[in-house]
Motif scaffolding. Sequence first.
Motif, mmCIF file in Angstrom:
data_model
loop_
_atom_site.group_PDB
_atom_site.id
_atom_site.type_symbol
_atom_site.label_atom_id
_atom_site.label_comp_id
_atom_site.label_asym_id
_atom_site.label_seq_id
_atom_site.Cartn_x
_atom_site.Cartn_y
_atom_site.Cartn_z
ATOM 1 N N LEU A 199 0.855 -1.173 0.000
ATOM 2 C CA LEU A 199 0.000 0.000 0.000
ATOM 3 C C LEU A 199 0.896 1.229 0.000
ATOM 4 O O LEU A 199 1.792 1.343 0.851
ATOM 5 C CB LEU A 199 -0.878 0.017 1.257
ATOM 6 C CG LEU A 199 -1.881 -1.110 1.447
ATOM 7 C CD1 LEU A 199 -2.513 -1.021 2.828
ATOM 8 C CD2 LEU A 199 -2.941 -1.067 0.378
ATOM 9 N N VAL A 200 0.677 2.130 -0.943
ATOM 10 C CA VAL A 200 1.495 3.342 -1.004
ATOM 11 C C VAL A 200 0.615 4.537 -1.300
ATOM 12 O O VAL A 200 -0.481 4.398 -1.848
ATOM 13 C CB VAL A 200 2.611 3.253 -2.072
ATOM 14 C CG1 VAL A 200 3.619 2.179 -1.712
ATOM 15 C CG2 VAL A 200 2.031 3.011 -3.456
ATOM 16 N N ARG A 201 1.125 5.713 -0.983
ATOM 17 C CA ARG A 201 0.436 6.959 -1.280
ATOM 18 C C ARG A 201 0.760 7.402 -2.703
ATOM 19 O O ARG A 201 1.813 7.046 -3.243
ATOM 20 C CB ARG A 201 0.885 8.046 -0.310
ATOM 21 C CG ARG A 201 0.533 7.779 1.138
ATOM 22 C CD ARG A 201 -0.939 7.971 1.401
ATOM 23 N NE ARG A 201 -1.232 7.991 2.829
ATOM 24 C CZ ARG A 201 -2.441 8.156 3.336
ATOM 25 N NH1 ARG A 201 -3.488 8.318 2.535
ATOM 26 N NH2 ARG A 201 -2.620 8.172 4.638
ATOM 27 N N PRO A 202 -0.094 8.199 -3.308
ATOM 28 C CA PRO A 202 0.242 8.770 -4.620
ATOM 29 C C PRO A 202 1.572 9.508 -4.562
ATOM 30 O O PRO A 202 1.871 10.188 -3.579
ATOM 31 C CB PRO A 202 -0.917 9.724 -4.891
ATOM 32 C CG PRO A 202 -2.062 9.131 -4.136
ATOM 33 C CD PRO A 202 -1.458 8.562 -2.878
ATOM 34 N N GLY A 203 2.358 9.339 -5.605
ATOM 35 C CA GLY A 203 3.684 9.936 -5.638
ATOM 36 C C GLY A 203 4.764 9.045 -5.072
ATOM 37 O O GLY A 203 5.962 9.347 -5.193
ATOM 38 N N GLY A 204 4.362 7.950 -4.473
ATOM 39 C CA GLY A 204 5.329 7.041 -3.872
ATOM 40 C C GLY A 204 6.041 6.170 -4.885
ATOM 41 O O GLY A 204 5.748 6.200 -6.088
ATOM 42 N N THR A 205 6.988 5.381 -4.368
ATOM 43 C CA THR A 205 7.753 4.486 -5.225
ATOM 44 C C THR A 205 7.717 3.072 -4.668
ATOM 45 O O THR A 205 7.568 2.867 -3.454
ATOM 46 C CB THR A 205 9.225 4.932 -5.345
ATOM 47 O OG1 THR A 205 9.842 4.843 -4.048
ATOM 48 C CG2 THR A 205 9.324 6.365 -5.836
ATOM 49 N N LEU A 206 7.859 2.112 -5.551
ATOM 50 C CA LEU A 206 7.980 0.710 -5.173
ATOM 51 C C LEU A 206 8.924 0.041 -6.157
ATOM 52 O O LEU A 206 9.017 0.442 -7.322
ATOM 53 C CB LEU A 206 6.636 -0.011 -5.239
ATOM 54 C CG LEU A 206 5.625 0.176 -4.117
ATOM 55 C CD1 LEU A 206 4.341 -0.566 -4.453
ATOM 56 C CD2 LEU A 206 6.179 -0.307 -2.788
ATOM 57 N N ARG A 207 9.589 -0.991 -5.686
ATOM 58 C CA ARG A 207 10.345 -1.864 -6.581
ATOM 59 C C ARG A 207 9.826 -3.274 -6.408
ATOM 60 O O ARG A 207 9.932 -3.852 -5.317
ATOM 61 C CB ARG A 207 11.849 -1.812 -6.322
ATOM 62 C CG ARG A 207 12.627 -2.596 -7.392
ATOM 63 C CD ARG A 207 14.122 -2.496 -7.256
ATOM 64 N NE ARG A 207 14.655 -3.391 -6.232
ATOM 65 C CZ ARG A 207 15.897 -3.829 -6.208
ATOM 66 N NH1 ARG A 207 16.756 -3.463 -7.155
ATOM 67 N NH2 ARG A 207 16.310 -4.619 -5.222
ATOM 68 N N LEU A 208 9.284 -3.810 -7.476
ATOM 69 C CA LEU A 208 8.821 -5.195 -7.472
ATOM 70 C C LEU A 208 9.954 -6.112 -7.917
ATOM 71 O O LEU A 208 10.776 -5.733 -8.753
ATOM 72 C CB LEU A 208 7.625 -5.355 -8.414
ATOM 73 C CG LEU A 208 6.447 -4.416 -8.203
ATOM 74 C CD1 LEU A 208 5.325 -4.777 -9.173
ATOM 75 C CD2 LEU A 208 5.961 -4.448 -6.779
ATOM 76 N N SER A 209 9.954 -7.311 -7.354
ATOM 77 C CA SER A 209 10.936 -8.325 -7.730
ATOM 78 C C SER A 209 10.216 -9.584 -8.177
ATOM 79 O O SER A 209 9.108 -9.878 -7.724
ATOM 80 C CB SER A 209 11.837 -8.661 -6.541
ATOM 81 O OG SER A 209 12.543 -7.535 -6.080
ATOM 82 N N CYS A 210 10.862 -10.309 -9.043
ATOM 83 C CA CYS A 210 10.349 -11.600 -9.502
ATOM 84 C C CYS A 210 11.535 -12.547 -9.580
ATOM 85 O O CYS A 210 12.447 -12.349 -10.396
ATOM 86 C CB CYS A 210 9.679 -11.441 -10.854
ATOM 87 S SG CYS A 210 9.278 -12.993 -11.699
ATOM 88 N N VAL A 211 11.515 -13.552 -8.708
ATOM 89 C CA VAL A 211 12.602 -14.527 -8.665
ATOM 90 C C VAL A 211 12.193 -15.771 -9.436
ATOM 91 O O VAL A 211 11.110 -16.323 -9.206
ATOM 92 C CB VAL A 211 12.959 -14.892 -7.216
ATOM 93 C CG1 VAL A 211 14.068 -15.927 -7.197
ATOM 94 C CG2 VAL A 211 13.372 -13.648 -6.442
#
Length: 122
Positions: free
Chosen positions: A11-23
């Motif tokens: 869950l993030v706020r607008p303007g936020g960042t995330l990095r998704l990973s796929c192993v």
Amino acid sequence: EVQLVESGGALVRPGGTLRLSCVASGFNFDAFAMNWIRQAPGKGLEWISVISGNGNTIYSAESMKGRFTISRDNARNTVYLQMNTLKPEDTAVYYCAAAGMFTREAANFHSWGQGTQVTVYS
């Protein structure tokens, strides 16, 4: 057994960042192109980006260029999706998928992960 396991959704706020990973496991990772795809609530699949097996070639959806960046680390059998300046409309389940050719066509995908949920809320 071929496996793709995504992580990093949150869950993030607008303007936020995330990095998704796929192993990835169970196949020769660096021989496969990797895709990220998403599905928003009540909508169809939306392709995001593809990266070649050696990481040298990338195609991305025009609507997400500049905010989303795909990358991979073949030593770690992992593909990433860096997502910046997130918007509520980015809320979706995000999937990675492997393909034996450099393609964005889901019909040619070799295998899929189970997905990771990204929710952007005000």
